[in-house]
Structures are given as structure tokens and as C-alpha cells.
Design a protein around this motif. Structure first.
Motif, PDB file in Angstrom:
ATOM      1  N   VAL A  37       5.078  -1.087   3.465  1.00  0.00           N
ATOM      2  CA  VAL A  37       4.949  -2.526   3.303  1.00  0.00           C
ATOM      3  C   VAL A  37       5.908  -3.200   4.267  1.00  0.00           C
ATOM      4  O   VAL A  37       7.095  -2.902   4.280  1.00  0.00           O
ATOM      5  N   LYS A  39       7.681  -6.444   5.368  1.00  0.00           N
ATOM      6  CA  LYS A  39       7.993  -7.771   4.868  1.00  0.00           C
ATOM      7  C   LYS A  39       8.742  -8.551   5.937  1.00  0.00           C
ATOM      8  O   LYS A  39       9.641  -8.044   6.570  1.00  0.00           O
ATOM      9  N   ASP A 340     -10.988 -11.080  -1.516  1.00  0.00           N
ATOM     10  CA  ASP A 340     -10.678 -10.470  -2.806  1.00  0.00           C
ATOM     11  C   ASP A 340      -9.463  -9.543  -2.727  1.00  0.00           C
ATOM     12  O   ASP A 340      -9.077  -8.939  -3.724  1.00  0.00           O
ATOM     13  N   GLY A 341      -8.888  -9.426  -1.555  1.00  0.00           N
ATOM     14  CA  GLY A 341      -7.669  -8.643  -1.424  1.00  0.00           C
ATOM     15  C   GLY A 341      -7.888  -7.182  -1.125  1.00  0.00           C
ATOM     16  O   GLY A 341      -6.938  -6.412  -1.077  1.00  0.00           O
ATOM     17  N   ASP A 397     -11.515   2.624  -0.208  1.00  0.00           N
ATOM     18  CA  ASP A 397     -11.024   1.256  -0.287  1.00  0.00           C
ATOM     19  C   ASP A 397      -9.510   1.291  -0.377  1.00  0.00           C
ATOM     20  O   ASP A 397      -8.919   2.217  -0.922  1.00  0.00           O
ATOM     21  N   LEU A 398      -8.922   0.303   0.234  1.00  0.00           N
ATOM     22  CA  LEU A 398      -7.472   0.250   0.278  1.00  0.00           C
ATOM     23  C   LEU A 398      -7.029  -0.926  -0.572  1.00  0.00           C
ATOM     24  O   LEU A 398      -7.380  -2.069  -0.302  1.00  0.00           O
ATOM     25  N   ILE A 399      -6.294  -0.612  -1.592  1.00  0.00           N
ATOM     26  CA  ILE A 399      -5.867  -1.660  -2.506  1.00  0.00           C
ATOM     27  C   ILE A 399      -4.365  -1.772  -2.466  1.00  0.00           C
ATOM     28  O   ILE A 399      -3.650  -0.791  -2.628  1.00  0.00           O
ATOM     29  N   GLY A 400      -3.931  -2.938  -2.210  1.00  0.00           N
ATOM     30  CA  GLY A 400      -2.495  -3.127  -2.113  1.00  0.00           C
ATOM     31  C   GLY A 400      -2.164  -4.597  -2.104  1.00  0.00           C
ATOM     32  O   GLY A 400      -1.248  -5.040  -2.765  1.00  0.00           O
ATOM     33  N   HIS A 401      -2.961  -5.345  -1.386  1.00  0.00           N
ATOM     34  CA  HIS A 401      -2.677  -6.776  -1.324  1.00  0.00           C
ATOM     35  C   HIS A 401      -3.117  -7.453  -2.617  1.00  0.00           C
ATOM     36  O   HIS A 401      -4.111  -7.079  -3.224  1.00  0.00           O
ATOM     37  N   SER A 402      -2.382  -8.446  -2.955  1.00  0.00           N
ATOM     38  CA  SER A 402      -2.731  -9.141  -4.184  1.00  0.00           C
ATOM     39  C   SER A 402      -3.410 -10.465  -3.877  1.00  0.00           C
ATOM     40  O   SER A 402      -3.652 -11.251  -4.761  1.00  0.00           O
ATOM     41  N   SER A 403      -3.642 -10.701  -2.623  1.00  0.00           N
ATOM     42  CA  SER A 403      -4.316 -11.928  -2.265  1.00  0.00           C
ATOM     43  C   SER A 403      -5.215 -11.638  -1.064  1.00  0.00           C
ATOM     44  O   SER A 403      -5.261 -10.507  -0.586  1.00  0.00           O
ATOM     45  N   ASP A 422      -0.761 -12.863   0.702  1.00  0.00           N
ATOM     46  CA  ASP A 422       0.376 -12.571  -0.177  1.00  0.00           C
ATOM     47  C   ASP A 422       1.663 -12.379   0.617  1.00  0.00           C
ATOM     48  O   ASP A 422       2.635 -11.838   0.100  1.00  0.00           O
ATOM     49  N   HIS A 423       1.638 -12.787   1.876  1.00  0.00           N
ATOM     50  CA  HIS A 423       2.806 -12.774   2.772  1.00  0.00           C
ATOM     51  C   HIS A 423       3.149 -11.392   3.288  1.00  0.00           C
ATOM     52  O   HIS A 423       4.138 -11.220   3.985  1.00  0.00           O
ATOM     53  N   LEU A 424       2.392 -10.436   2.911  1.00  0.00           N
ATOM     54  CA  LEU A 424       2.762  -9.078   3.279  1.00  0.00           C
ATOM     55  C   LEU A 424       1.859  -8.534   4.364  1.00  0.00           C
ATOM     56  O   LEU A 424       0.719  -8.958   4.531  1.00  0.00           O
ATOM     57  N   ILE A 426       0.636  -4.717   5.213  1.00  0.00           N
ATOM     58  CA  ILE A 426       0.711  -3.332   4.758  1.00  0.00           C
ATOM     59  C   ILE A 426       0.198  -2.454   5.882  1.00  0.00           C
ATOM     60  O   ILE A 426      -0.844  -2.734   6.477  1.00  0.00           O
TER      61      ILE A 426
END
Lengths: 456, 925
Positions: A37, A39, A340-341, A397-403, A422-424, A426
Motif C-alpha cells: 500500500v 500512501k 465499485d472499488g 479480482d483484486l480487492i483492496g480499495h474501499s472506494s 480512498d487516497h491510496l 495499491i
């Protein structure tokens, strides 16, 4: 002895009303098993641009530009100068930069400034802030050694940031996208219009001029995406879902596709039932290889074959929400990201079919409704003369972002960088490969260090 | 009478060590020697060692050889009459004071016009009295007292134990610790002595002025030209006062010019850094009020000076024997005296318990040091050890086997090694009987191997010496005293070196360069008489009483900000932050016998200091109200849906990969390294997000282990799905424990924490307390969207309330050994050790896997990656015996090892999150 009860292997995924294809927890073809991640941003991250083999830059609404090392995930520089959102970012192509032996990026902000940065030391080289309007897009014309800024007008600059020439006010809208065309031409998307501009230069290169050649008014709505397919063709996509493939030389329409629902020869009956509101079929992004154009249409992704001039396969609801970015990557794979993130990896498969059997009507009959989630894919019903069936299969599928995932950058063997609201950022990596790389580094370090005498 | 087995015990030890060398893989020290204690013949059981002694447990005795009443006990630590019991302290004081071999001669050495102060190093002696059943490590020291005979007063501190073996085994450690305490006393004493001298000088000066005036008056009155007897008397008196002034000036100069050059070198400091730390801490903790007045008084002498009115000294100041001698407290300055007492208490605590316990601890720590590559994974002590001593841990004194106390063994800075070894050595040399040939040997070794003293040799000497002395059949064994001719010769040559402080840097350098050879036991001050007195040197206006003051000030100042200072020092020492850490390298081979405390790195690395924060335990918070609130919500929800499990999957997400700006800060930092966390149900109400990482490795040490072990035992017995849960942890998958009852959740977390591999050398990746940024206020929203369940691929969820577990399946064999629900182990601490053993085994497998060249690199040209991968898998299965998921565990640990090994010294381990796409199963009881 019955010590425990093993409850089913899989839990129901998500909410079942969606016809989104899902993949279980087991994703054997998904190589991305490691993530970093990154930042650095404090607001939506909208842009990722590669600088060279191992670096990339990110920018977004916080006005900060971050430079990252794609191998280690280390933040190299944080560039602060823009006071408002960054609207456009472009990296000077390497060959261009070679003359000065440095890598440069250009950023345009809502603060009406364009800044040239040196990526090697993180310093600001130049800054121009004499724009009348926000620069919405930037393009480098490598051949002419100039770069263009597009806002309410189009300006041509050399790399020393001298304004060479500019257009007059084009229309009410601003230029939203530009691409380079052959013969010193540039296609600029301005609202619904596609304006072809030509650059002229005197032989000694001191005098420049840019003038409008043609206006193409074929789109019914704002042009959202503009890509170059090859030297001879380019494509545009609009808010109401019109995909137009243009000839890059004479700017004529080569192909037109807008009926995404009907494009697959569905019963008209069904089509009416499924009539989408317009924004659901807006073409957010386009990508292409030599053969196909890949369109992010609403929540779906469509593969349009340039030769056959039709959609060969698609995923109507590839994501739960609007698809924002799509890219073709090697090995016939397609990556898409969405509001959908999530980021999804698709594989474009071809299957030779000996007999062209008509697809059972029931198969498509339940489109868009609670179709069983395990249903593999939507196969294009093709003309009987074709023996090739294409399919778009979800492989990971890659899931990590919340936005919303704004866009992503495929970085070859280094992995995949995704940026999000979500400002990130990844950075997704191939875990196996990273593990191997680390082993190599470890033995390298072992060899070098004399303090540890390990027998091999 | 000393019985023969006393000797046997010692030589046997030596044999054991020999064996340890020949057979390195199994530390021989772990084997239990046959029971052959002196009491075996008497039919006593091995644990009844104390039966012979008249005291209940080990204690420390401080005695003085008073010039008025002879040897007398002053105080004991602990200060409890029960401890010493019927033990005759007077008799034992006589014993220990009578073995002080050192020449504490002070006075007028022949050929020297003035009295000389000898800066005598302490002597360290072991003596035993089998009649009393007492054995003691005796540390002799002398303190200066202007009123005492020869200006010195001999004292000794003795560590008295009924276990001779313990004294022998712990000699080095005791010596190190007592040297520190002694140095503290002596520093205070020098200060007090210098003050006293200054006062005395004032008196003398005043007296001289008075006398001078009187003689002048007499001269004036006497116009006859000849002197009356009275006048002659006055003149003589004046002369003697002047002589006395010169003598005292000389003494003052001597005491001031104590070879502090030694002390200035930070790593050579026997005690100063720590005491300074303590000092700083004291000021902080106990409030400035207690220590400040004292301190300011010392450091800012002007007020006191001005208030001191010189007295007239009578001509014939006779030594009066009826006067009251100063107490130890007066001699040493109250502040330093209390410091020393604190240290002694600490020593008493450190060495409590059976010697085998202390030794085993030492050995395991020493062995742990060898596993530098893997020990970060599961060893808790790894992080704790390197912290500087903290006052708070003193609070834990409950059990005599408290390991947090034992840690003090390690905390002591390394530098003493060099000193002690030589002291040790020279003390051996000094035994007068038969040292001649050895004396010839030693200078060579000293010069030849300045850094790495061959401990083996020393032990050799020691043994030879011991045998010699024991065979004399006396009831007092003398291990050795300080002075040695060789050392004396050396020191004399060096003694001419010290200059009045050219520049701190130069002195330091000199000290460093000199250090290797200047381990002399006695330093005699330069023979040059001090005719040429530097006026400044003895002016009363000199800002501090003695020369060491400025340095002491520096210490004080600096160590309040110890991290930076330590770094500075590191730089001063030539950029190499840990030259001392190199020292132990050679001595590791002697681990079996030598103290592991030598192997401790200096606690001077800044990042580690920062890490302290991570270890602070957070007091429990008010919980009740929030708890109830949550319960309402919770039941609310579960009653709606009836699937608590699915809820649980949502919950962790916000922690995990959250988006809001604040969470961005905490969540993803942690996401890679928080491997156990429990959802705080109070999330909604508790507004404070105080980070409280890992209170698990608080200073409680042993007690925590015990508790964790107990909880873990209970866990594996209660929960049939303990295996997959542990597998999740070992394979690096975050496990989230959810529950309404905080206590229950905490118990589970504590239990599971022992299975969590660390991701770096810092805190355990266990998060005891997380406050959710989404909070329970967003509970409704979750119900509606329920989209966070997508993060379930990264986590396992243990629901303490509904007793369910959702995590990947486990089919290996490893964990059934680790967590056998039918285990016969009953005690928590035993189980903890069992787990540690297996985990260590696992670590070694991971190490092997990581560092086996051919598993990761092609062995022949053109070998494909697939073939290497196949070899890798085969190795895991066939050679390491790790089927199925077990290999995943090792692979994960290997990845951690790699990351740790490759970590950038500056940036540390990059927070990589690794995961697998594997299906989860839902387990129920």
C-alpha cells in the motif's frame, strides 16, 4: 470421532441480485498474491503515469505529485507546487528526455498552472501560469519536440516552455482530450465535437502555427474517450455510448457502434425490457490492440473487433458500478477497474466451434436479472459463418480499495498499480515472483556479506 | 571445613564445557548432571541445599572494617531480619573483611614528601564457610575519609548464598553488577571527599591568616629583635599549617585528577550511563523535589560555599578516637548512597532463585543470540531485552523467578567485558603463591589480543588457581585479589599519560586507544609531586568540587535525552555505533560457561528506543457502557438476520484497508503486520484512538508467558477448530477475534498470540485494541451494503460468542503436535515452552528452506524455473516433512525471514501483505 463440522466450502458471495460474474475465493489464475500500500496522497488519486522501467508518478485532487519506485514501493519524491487539483499529467517520452538526460513530467492543475518537473531530483524545472482557463489535457508530440496544452484553447509549447502558438477560443467547451494524428495533426475532443487541428512550422522551426482543419460533429453527446488505435485509425466514445472508429488520415468514419444492448443480436423484445438509461452506457474509457477496441461501457466491458466491425464478446455487468478504466495486457488478458472499488482481470478466450449452434434463448432470457452467479460468461452469438467463439472470462479480482478505483497502471513484471478515491495506491505484485526475487536478492546479499558464513 | 565435593563441582563444570565444544549441536549445558552435591552423601534431596545454611535466601551484606571497632556489618539487602535469620552477620563480617588482600596503604610512602592517595581498584573474592553453610562473593572497596586513618576506610559488599555453585557460576555477573554499585559509591565518595577537603583547606587558610596576623602582631610588639618561645611556637605552628595546606592541596589535586579519562569513554563506563539514566528517570518519576535539592547543591556549590564559615583549626589537631566516624551515607553523599542501594536491590532481585534457573536463562538467551536471523519470529524477549531498563518493570517482583528481573542481567552494557576479564585475570595472577610463570605469560596475551581475551585461558588460570588454594585446606577460598605486579608495571607507565584534560575528544580517543591495555587493577597516580599547583585547580571558586563534575554534568544532561546522546556517542566513536557488539563475537563459543550478558548489544540504537512505546501496556479502560451499547446493536442485527457469521466478515474491513484519511494512516500501516486483532465492540463510543500496540509483551514476561500458555491450553481444549485457527496465524493470515465480552476476547487473543510470528524486530503484530473508524454508528449502513465482506479473503474470523471460525482449511500434521487437545501438559508455562520448542523447530526449517541455495536458484545452466519450483516443493514435502498446508507455514516464515534479512537498515521492512486465494470453511463447535 466427529470433532467438528465443516460448514460448506464457500459462503454466498455478495448480494445475489447482481448479475455480476463472481469468482470464488480460489483464484488459481490470479497471480497477484502480494500487495503494497503506497500512501502519500490526501485526496482522490486520479492519475498514474509511468516514468521509466521502474518509476511512476501519481497525482490527484490534493495537488501533490508523488514519484514511486515500482520495485520497492518506496516513495521517491513528493512534489508540491500545485495549489489545487491536478487535472492532467503527462510524462515526456524517454527518447525525448534523452537529450537532456533527465526524465521529466508535466502537470497541469486547476490552479491554471503547468509545471515541468525533473523526476531525477524532484525539482520543479519550469512553471507557466498564464493560462486563461484550466488546462484539462496535455500531450507531447514527440516528433515535433513540442507539447500541447488543452483548455479553452490549445497552446503549443516547446520544451523550454516558450509559447509557440495557440488557437483562438474554440467553442464553449474546453478541450477534454487530445491525441496526435499523422501529418502533424491533432484530434481534440471538445464537448460533442471532434476538432482536427494541424500544426505548421517554418523550416527553421522558429515560427509555428496551429489551425483548425475540420470539425466532426457525428457524436450526439460529449466525447468521453479518445484513443489512437494505430497510425491509421483512432476511436472516440461518447456519453451516450457511441463508439466511432475514424480514419486518421481523412478523418472519415470507419465504423459506428452504439447499440450495445442490441449489438449481440438479442431479441428486440428483451432489448426493450432492458432499456438502460443513457448514462449507464456511457463509454468511460477505451483501449485497443491492433485487432480490437475494448470499451468500458457503463458497468460492462465490450470487445469490438475492428475487422468484423462488431462486438465479439462482452460482459454486460463486469462490475457492480461504472467501469472507469480498462487496459489490454499481454497474454490476452484484460484488466478493468470500477467505481465499485474492485479491479478485475479477464481473459479473452477464443474457442473454435465446429458447428455454430444457436445459443439457447433461455440463456440470454434472464439477462440482467438474478442469473446464477456461477454462470460462466456471455458468449456472443455469432454469425453462422464464423467458427470462432470468443469469451471473456473472469480470472481474478483484486480487492483492496474501499472506494472507486480511478485508474491503474500495468507495470509488466513489477505488477499493477491501482489508484483510488480512498487516497491510496495499491501495488499488486505476483507473490511467487516476488518471493523468487527476494531469494535471489538474499543470496546476492549473502555472497556479499562476509559476516555470515553459510554453507551451501 | 570445606568438603571435597566443593572442588568436584567446579572441575566437573569445566569438563562439561569441554564436551560442549566437541558436540556443538546439542548444548551440553542443558543436560542434567548427575546429582552429586555435597549433601547427596548426607541423604539430602537436591533441593534442600539451603538446609545447611542459617539464612533463608540469598542476600547482600555490606560490612566495614571500622578502625574503632573492627569488622562490623552495616546493612543487608533486603533489609529484613528474616532473611539473614540466625546467621551470624558479625562473624561473617569478620570473615569477609579479613580476606582483603589489597594494599590499601595510604599515607606517606617512603621517599615521598606528601601523603598519597591510591586509586585502588576493588578486589573481588569468593569465599566460603562451610560451617555456616554460606558462600559469598565479596567485593572490597575503599572509601576516602579525611578523618580516617590513612584517609581510607575499607568496606565490602558481599553477596551471600548457600549455594557455592551459584557464586562460582555467577561470578562474572556478580562482579559486573557489584562493580557498578561500587563505582557508584566511590564516585559519591570522591565527591564528598573533595568537598571535605575544600572545607578543610578553607579552614587551614583561615587558620594561616589568623596565625600570620598573630605573628605579625608579635613581630611588631617584639622590637627586641629576638623571638620569644611563644613566637617560635607560633612560627612553627604556621609552618605546620602551611605544610598541611600544601598536603591538602595535594590531596585535593589527587582526588580531582582521578583517572577519569577512563570514565569519559562512554563504553568504558562501568556504571555511569545507567546510573545517569536512572538519575534522569528518578528526576522524572519521583518528581524533581526529592533529588533536586541534593543535586543542585552538588552542582552549584556557590551557595553552600558562601554559607560555609571557616573554622580555626587548633595547632595540635590530634586524631581523636572517640570521635564519631562518618556513616556510609555521609561518606558517599546521600544521593549516590541511595543510588547504590537501589542497585543492590536490583542485584538481589536479579540473582534470586536457583542457579540452574539463572544459568538456563543465560544459556537460552545466549543461544538465542546465535539465531539472529530467525529469532525475531517468535521470541518475545528479543524485543524486550533491548530496551533500556525501565523503572516500571521493577514493580514486578511477585515471583522469585520473575524473568523481567533476570533481564537486568542483560541490560547491563557490554563494555564491562574487557574490564572484568582482565580484572578477573589479574586477580588470578595476583594470588601470591605460585603465579610467577603465569605472570610471564600474561603480558603477551594482553598485548597480543587486546580485544578478544581468551576466556578459555582465564578459566584455565582460574581453575589452576582454585585447585591450588583449595588444596590448602582452609575454610576460606580465595579466588583472587586485584593487584598484580604486571598490571602495576603497566599502570605505572600509563599513569604518566593522563594530562589535565587537553580536550574531551582527545581524551576520549586516548582512552579508547589505551583501553585495550589499561585494564590494570591498580592505578598509581603519577609519581611527579605536585609542587606546581595550578591555582585554578584548588581555588574554592572552581565551579565544581572535583574534576569529574563537568563530566558528570554532561552525563546527566545527555542521558536525559538518551537516544540522541547515544547516537552522538556512536559517532564520536568513529561512526561505528556498536564496536562493542563486535566484541562478543569471539566469546560466543564460550557461551556454555560465560555469561550471556556479555553478548548483549548496547541498548543504544535509537529505533529500538522508539519501540518502547509499542510495548507499554495500556491500563484497562472503562468499558461497561459501551459494551452494552454494542450488545444492543449486535443482538439487533443478529436477530434480524440470524447470521452472526456474515456480520463478522464485514466488521474487520474498516481496519483492514480503509479509506478515510485518518484511517489511511493507521490501517494500512498495520494491515500487514496486525495479524491478530479483535474488534473492539466499543468502537462506536470510544472516541480516543490511542494506539496501544501490543501490550502483550509488556514487562510482565514470565507471567505473561504463563498466562498465555494457560489460555492457549484452554483454547485448544475448548475449541475443536483450534488447528485451522492456528494455521491461519502461522501462515500469515490475519485472524480476527470477535466477541461481546472483552475479557473473553482478550483471553483468546492472549492465547493465540503465542502462535503469531513477528514481521520484524519490533512489536508483536497483535493488536489488542482497535477502534474502528467506521464505528458501530455505521452499523446500519453495513447491513445495507454489506460489501466489506469482500475483504474476507484476507482474514480469518473467530467469533467468540457464537463459537464459530471462518478460515481456510488445514490438513497438515504440524499443528496437531503444536496444539493437541489431548495434551498431558497441565501447566501454562510448560505448554508455552512446548509451543516455543516446536516453533523454534519450525523456525529452523524455515531457515533451512530460506537459505538453501539450490532450492531457489538453478543448479545447472538453463534449468527452468518450474524445475526449481518442483525441487522446492519436494524439499518441503520430502525433506522437511511438511505436507499440505504445513509447507505454506514454512513458506510464509521464509518470506518473513527474507524480508527481515533484506531489510533496509534505514527504512526497515517494507510492509508487504501476502495472501492466498484459498477458500474458507466455516467451523462450528
Amino acid at each position: 470421532m466427529l470433532r467438528w463440522l465443516v460448514g460448506g466450502g464457500r459462503e454466498p458471495q455478495g448480494l445475489a441480485e447482481k448479475s455480476v460474474q463472481t469468482l470464488g475465493e480460489e483464484q488459481t489464475q490470479n497471480p497477484y498474491t502480494e500487495l503494497l500500500v503506497l500512501k502519500g496522497h490526501h485526496d482522490i488519486v486520479r492519475f498514474l503515469v509511468p516514468i521509466d522501467d521502474y518509476r511512476f508518478a501519481s497525482a490527484g485532487d490534493d495537488g501533490i505529485v508523488c514519484l514511486w519506485n515500482a520495485q520497492t514501493g518506496e516513495k521517491l519524491f513528493e512534489l508540491h507546487a500545485h495549489t489545487q487539483k491536478i487535472k492532467a499529467i503527462v510524462a515526456f517520452p524517454e527518447s525525448y528526455a534523452c537529450e537532456e538526460k533527465c526524465h521529466m513530467i508535466l502537470t497541469a492543475g486547476a490552479d491554471r498552472a503547468v509545471i515541468v518537473w525533473d523526476c531525477d531530483n524532484g525539482r520543479q524545472i519550469h512553471k507557466v501560469s498564464c493560462f486563461h482557463s484550466t488546462v484539462k489535457c496535455l500531450t507531447v508530440l514527440q516528433r515535433l519536440d513540442v507539447w500541447l496544452s488543452g483548455g479553452s484553447d490549445l497552446c503549443v509549447w516547446n520544451r523550454k516552455l516558450d509559447l509557440l502558438c495557440k488557437t483562438s477560443h474554440l467553442t464553449d467547451s474546453d478541450i477534454s482530450a487530445m491525441i496526435e494524428l499523422p501529418k502533424n495533426c491533432v484530434a481534440a475532443a471538445v464537448g460533442k465535437e471532434l476538432i482536427i487541428l494541424r500544426l505548421k512550422t517554418s523550416k527553421d522551426g522558429t515560427e509555428w502555427d496551429v489551425f483548425e482543419v475540420k470539425r466532426l460533429l457525428d457524436h450526439q453527446d460529449n466525447i468521453l474517450s479518445l484513443i489512437s488505435i494505430s497510425d491509421l485509425t483512432f476511436a472516440t466514445g461518447s456519453h451516450v455510448g457511441e463508439l466511432i472508429v475514424w480514419d486518421a488520415l481523412d478523418w472519415t468514419m470507419q465504423a459506428y457502434e452504439c447499440n450495445w444492448d442490441a449489438s449481440l443480436h438479442v431479441d428486440p423484445q428483451q432489448e426493450i425490457k432492458l432499456s438502460h438509461s443513457q448514462n449507464k452506457i456511457s463509454i468511460q474509457h477505451l483501449a485497443s490492440d491492433e485487432k480490437c477496441v475494448f470499451a468500458a461501457v457503463g458497468k460492462g466491458i465490450y470487445v469490438y473487433n475492428l475487422q468484423m466491425k462488431r462486438v465479439i464478446t462482452f460482459q454486460r455487468t463486469a462490475h457492480d458500478s461504472t467501469v472507469l478504466h480498462i487496459t489490454k495486457v499481454p497474454n490476452r488478458q484484460l484488466i478493468s477497474c470500477s467505481e465499485d472499488g474492485s479491479v478485475r482481470i479477464w481473459e479473452l478466450r477464443e474457442k473454435q466451434q465446429l458447428t455454430a449452434e444457436p445459443v439457447p434463448s433461455g440463456f440470454f432470457g434472464i439477462w440482467g436479472f438474478g442469473r446464477a452467479t456461477k454462470q460462466a460468461n456471455n458468449t456472443a452469438k455469432k454469425a453462422p459463418e464464423s467458427t470462432t467463439v470468443y469469451s471473456l472470462d473472469l480470472t481474478g479480482d483484486l480487492i483492496g480499495h474501499s472506494s472507486a478505483v480511478q485508474m491503474f497502471l500495468y507495470f509488466g513484471e513489477h505488477g499493477l498499480a491501482t489508484c483510488s478515491a480512498d487516497h491510496l495506491i495499491i501495488f499488486w505484485k505476483d507473490g511467487e515472483q516476488e518471493s523468487r526475487l527476494r531469494s535471489l536478492m538474499l543470496f546476492h546479499k549473502l555472497e556479499q556479506s562476509e559476516d555470515l558464513q553459510l554453507g551451501i | 571445613m570445606i568438603s571435597a565435593p566443593d572442588v568436584v563441582a567446579f572441575t566437573k563444570e569445566e569438563e562439561e564445557e569441554e564436551e560442549a565444544y566437541s558436540d556443538p549441536p546439542l548444548p551440553e549445558e542443558y543436560s542434567v548432571p548427575l546429582f552429586s552435591s555435597p549433601f547427596a552423601s548426607q541423604g539430602a534431596n537436591p533441593w534442600s541445599k539451603l538446609s545447611g545454611a542459617k539464612f533463608t535466601r540469598d542476600f547482600i551484606l555490606i560490612s566495614e572494617f571500622s578502625e574503632q571497632v573492627g569488622p562490623q556489618p552495616l546493612l543487608t539487602v533486603p533489609d529484613d531480619a528474616k532473611v539473614s535469620g540466625t546467621f551470624d552477620l558479625n562473624y561473617f563480617s569478620l570473615r569477609i573483611m579479613s580476606v582483603d588482600y589489597q594494599a590499601s596503604f595510604v599515607g606517606h610512602p617512603p621517599g615521598c614528601p606528601y601523603p598519597k592517595l591510591n586509586f585502588v581498584e576493588d578486589s573481588k573474592v569468593v569465599l566460603g564457610d562451610s560451617k555456616e553453610g554460606a558462600f559469598a562473593y565479596v567485593h572490597h572497596l575503599t572509601l576516602y575519609d579525611l578523618e580516617a586513618r590513612g584517609f581510607v576506610r575499607p568496606f565490602c559488599m558481599a553477596y551471600i548464598s548457600a549455594d557455592e555453585h551459584k557464586i562460582m557460576q555467577m561470578f562474572q555477573e556478580l562482579s559486573v553488577e557489584f562493580s557498578k554499585a561500587s563505582e557508584c559509591l566511590k564516585t559519591g565518595n570522591r565527591k564528598a571527599f573533595a568537598n571535605e577537603l575544600e572545607k578543610k583547606l578553607k579552614d587551614l587558610n583561615y587558620t594561616r591568616t589568623v596565625l600570620h596576623n598573630e605573628t605579625e602582631v608579635q613581630k611588631k610588639n617584639n622590637e627586641k629583635g629576638y623571638y620569644s618561645t611563644q613566637a617560635i611556637e607560633k612560627a612553627n605552628e604556621l609552618a605546620s599549617v602551611e605544610k598541611s595546606i600544601i598536603e591538602h592541596q595535594d590531596l585535593l589535586k589527587q582526588i580531582r585528577s582521578y583517572p577519569y579519562s577512563k570514565l569519559k569513554d562512554s563504553d568504558f563506563h562501568p556504571y555511569e550511563p545507567e546510573s545517569a539514566v536512572e538519575l534522569a528517570e528518578d528526576n522524572l518519576e519521583q518528581g524533581v523535589t526529592t533529588s533536586k535539592p541534593d543535586e543542585t547543591g552538588e552542582m552549584n556549590p556557590y551557595p553552600r560555599r558562601s554559607s560555609y564559615t571557616p573554622k580555626l583549626i587548633k595547632a595540635k589537631s590530634t586524631k581523636c578516637f572517640d570521635k564519631k566516624l562518618k556513616t556510609l551515607q555521609e561518606l558517599c553523599d546521600v544521593y549516590f548512597f541511595t543510588q547504590t542501594l537501589d542497585q543492590l536491590h536490583q542485584i538481589e532481585k536479579t540473582f534470586r532463585g536457583d542457579v540452574c534457573y539463572l544459568l538456563t536463562n543465560q544459556i537460552s538467551r545466549a543461544l538465542l543470540k546465535k539465531q539472529t536471523i530467525t529469532n525475531f519470529l517468535f521470541e518475545e524477549t528479543f524485543t524486550v531485552e533491548e530496551r533500556p531498563p525501565e523503572k516500571q518493570s521493577n514493580a514486578f517482583q511477585a515471583s522469585p523467578l520473575d524473568s523481567s528481573d533476570a533481564k537486568y542481567l542483560e541490560v547491563c552494557p557490554v563494555p564491562k567485558m574487557a574490564i572484568n576479564l582482565t580484572v578477573y585475570k589479574s586477580s588470578v595472577e595476583s594470588v601470591p603463591i605460585k603465579m610467577d610463570q603465569e605472570l610471564e605469560d600474561t603480558p603477551g596475551t594482553e598485548v597480543g589480543e587486546p580485544m578478544a581475551y581468551d576466556q578459555q585461558d582465564n578459566l584455565g588460570y582460574l581453575d589452576a588457581d582454585l585447585k591450588g588454594s583449595v588444596s590448602s585446606g582452609e575454610s576460606i577460598e580465595v579466588l583472587g585479589t586485584e593487584k598484580s605486579a604486571a598490571a602495576l608495571a603497566l599502570s605505572e607507565s600509563q599513569a604518566s599519560l593522563p594530562q589535565p584534560h587537553p580536550s574531551p575528544q582527545a581524551v576520549r580517543n586516548k582512552a579508547v586507544s589505551r583501553r585495550t591495555i589499561s585494564e590494570d587493577s591498580i592505578e598509581v597516580l603519577s609519581t611527579c609531586p605536585s609542587e606546581a599547583l595550578i591555582p585554578d585547580d584548588f581555588k574554592a571558586s572552581y565551579p565544581s568540587a572535583i574534576n569529574e563534575e563537568p563530566y558528570a554534568d554532561e552525563e546527566d544532561e545527555g542521558l536525559r535525552f538518551s537516544p540522541s546522546l547515544n547516537l552522538d556517542r556512536a559517532e564520536e566513536m568513529g561512526g561505528d555505533p556498536e564496536p562493542e557488539n563486535l566484541l562478543p563475537a569471539d566469546s560466543t563459543c564460550c557461551i556454555g560457561k560465560e555469561s550471556s550478558s556479555f553478548l548483549e548489544p548496547l541498548p543504544n540504537l535509537a529505533p529500538k528506543l522508539c519501540d518502547d512505546d509499542g510495548v507499554v501496556s495500556i491500563p484497562p479502560r472503562p468499558y461497561r457502557q459501551a459494551d452494552q451499547e454494542f450488545r444492543i446493536n449486535f443482538t439487533d442485527y443478529s436477530s434480524h438476520d440470524g447470521i452472526t457469521g456474515s456480520l463478522l466478515t464485514y466488521e474487520p474491513d474498516p481496519h483492514y484497508l480503509m479509506s478515510s484519511p485518518e484511517t489511511g494512516k493507521i490501517s494500512l500501516d498495520k494491515c500487514s503486520d496486525s495479524t491478530v486483532s479483535y474488534m473492539s465492540s466499543t468502537g462506536s463510543t470510544s472516541s480516543d484512538r490511542t494506539p496501544s500496540p501490543a501490550p502483550l509483551i509488556g514487562p510482565s514476561g514470565e507471567r505473561h508467558k504463563k498466562k498465555a500458555g494457560q489460555n492457549a491450553l484452554r483454547f485448544i481444549r475448548q475449541y475443536p477448530f483450534a488447528h485451522p485457527a492456528i494455521y491461519s496465524l502461522l501462515s500469515g493470515r490475519t485472524l480476527i477475534v470477535l466477541g461481546e465480552d472483552k475479557g473473553a476476547v482478550e483471553k483468546l487473543v492472549t492465547a493465540l498470540s503465542i502462535f503469531v510470528p513477528n514481521c520484524g524486530a519490533y512489536a508483536k503484530p497483535v493488536k489488542h485494541w482497535t477502534t474502528s473508524p467506521l464505528h458501530i454508528t455505521d452499523f446500519q449502513k453495513w447491513k445495507l451494503i454489506g460489501l466489506q465482506s469482500r475483504y474476507s479473503r484476507y482474514i480469518s474470523i473467530l467469533d467468540a460468542d457464537s463459537k464459530t471460525l471462518r478460515c481456510p482449511q488445514y490438513r497438515g500434521a504440524l499443528i496437531s503436535r503444536l496444539a493437541d487437545h489431548r495434551t498431558q501438559i497441565k501447566r501454562g508455562s510448560t505448554y508455552y515452552m512446548h509451543v516455543q520448542t516446536l516453533l523454534t523447530q519450525l523456525c529452523s526449517k524455515a531457515f533451512l528452506y530460506t537459505f538453501c541455495h539450490h532450492l531457489h536458484l538453478p543448479i545447472r545452466e538453463g534449468e527452468t524455473e518450474d524445475s526449481v519450483a518442483a525441487r522446492r516443493l519436494n524439499f518441503l514435502k520430502a525433506h522437511l516433512g511438511l505436507p499440505h498446508e504445513d509447507s505454506r507455514v514454512v513458506q510464509y516464515l521464509a518470506e518473513l525471514l527474507k524480508l527481515q534479512y533484506l531489510q533496509d537498515p534505514v527504512r526497515g521492512v517494507s510492509p508487504v501483505l501476502r495472501f492466498d486465494y484459498v477458500p474458507s470453511a466455516l467451523y462450528k463447535i
